[in-house]
Design a protein around this motif. Sequence first.
Motif, short mmCIF file in Angstrom:
data_model
loop_
_atom_site.label_atom_id
_atom_site.label_comp_id
_atom_site.label_asym_id
_atom_site.label_seq_id
_atom_site.Cartn_x
_atom_site.Cartn_y
_atom_site.Cartn_z
N ILE A 92 0.83 -1.21 0.00
CA ILE A 92 0.00 0.00 0.00
C ILE A 92 0.86 1.25 0.00
O ILE A 92 0.59 2.21 -0.73
CB ILE A 92 -0.97 -0.02 1.20
N LEU A 95 2.53 1.81 -3.53
CA LEU A 95 1.37 1.39 -4.32
C LEU A 95 1.66 1.37 -5.83
O LEU A 95 2.27 2.30 -6.37
CB LEU A 95 0.20 2.33 -4.03
N LYS A 193 -3.58 6.50 -0.15
CA LYS A 193 -2.94 5.36 0.53
C LYS A 193 -3.50 5.13 1.93
O LYS A 193 -3.75 3.98 2.32
CB LYS A 193 -1.43 5.57 0.58
N LEU A 196 -6.88 3.66 1.63
CA LEU A 196 -6.76 2.27 1.20
C LEU A 196 -6.37 1.37 2.36
O LEU A 196 -6.90 0.26 2.51
CB LEU A 196 -5.74 2.17 0.07
N LEU A 197 -5.46 1.83 3.19
CA LEU A 197 -5.08 1.06 4.38
C LEU A 197 -6.28 0.85 5.29
O LEU A 197 -6.48 -0.24 5.83
CB LEU A 197 -3.96 1.79 5.13
#
Length: 284
Positions: A92, A95, A193, A196-197
Amino acid sequence: MPLGVVPAGTGNGMAKSLLDAVGLSCTASNATLAIIRGQKQSLDVATISQGQNRFFSVLMLAWGLIADIDIESEKYRWMGSARIDYYAIQRIFRLRRYNGCIKFLAAPGYETFGEPADPKGETISEVKSSLVQHKAYCGPALQMKDFNRKIEGPFVSVWLHNVPWGGEDALAAPDAKFSDGYLDLVVIKDCPKLTLLSLMTELNKGSHVKSPHVLYFKVKAFVLEPGTQLDDGSKEGIIDVDGEVLARGKGTYKSNYKTLMTYDKLYIKVDQGLATVFSPSIIS
């Protein structure tokens, strides 16, 4: 012939899906008891086609982030199941995004996803092997006119699911059914990011599909046209089917290893209820 599924791997997505549907924990003992009791459940089967090659899938297909985590984390197998979380964080924050395109036949009620696709000029190779034609099933017929919608990349992740759970801690497709004749598609095109985490931590509840960064819908047929990494055109990606490498592109982890298919266009179509599995109870 019914198939019995006992959890003995890292992910155990199929066993988890079958057992969780009736409120049972994903253990070898619960799975074994389900087989002994002998109750059966129909299961959809996806046929993945490329030229004369056919591969049958019952769990999932992944390309992009999920495939990279699943396959490349093999180098940390000594960590056990923790390798997935550990490598997910690495991937991630470093990425990758992939060029490419997906085309699909949306299920009823999902026709607004994507944009119209023009199938003109495209053909699909038919299996010509007499051995396959006469002694084995080669999958449902495919016509390019079936694929009437498309989404252009770049993509962070494309995840196609046949059952709800991708692993014991990953409720990847919460609306997936065992025998509805459709596959659940989870697409992430772009996502910060940190967001997304956060989404990855929500996988165990299935709430990631509610994010505005995630497209989640059902398809009857699907085409994957994988491309290169957005930031490095010399490198491609990995296509992961049911936890195994179906195709590796150039510059990928173990790219010198031979795979069943090449890193190129794939066609996927689903047969409703083609397989039978032992189940704790009848599941829709």
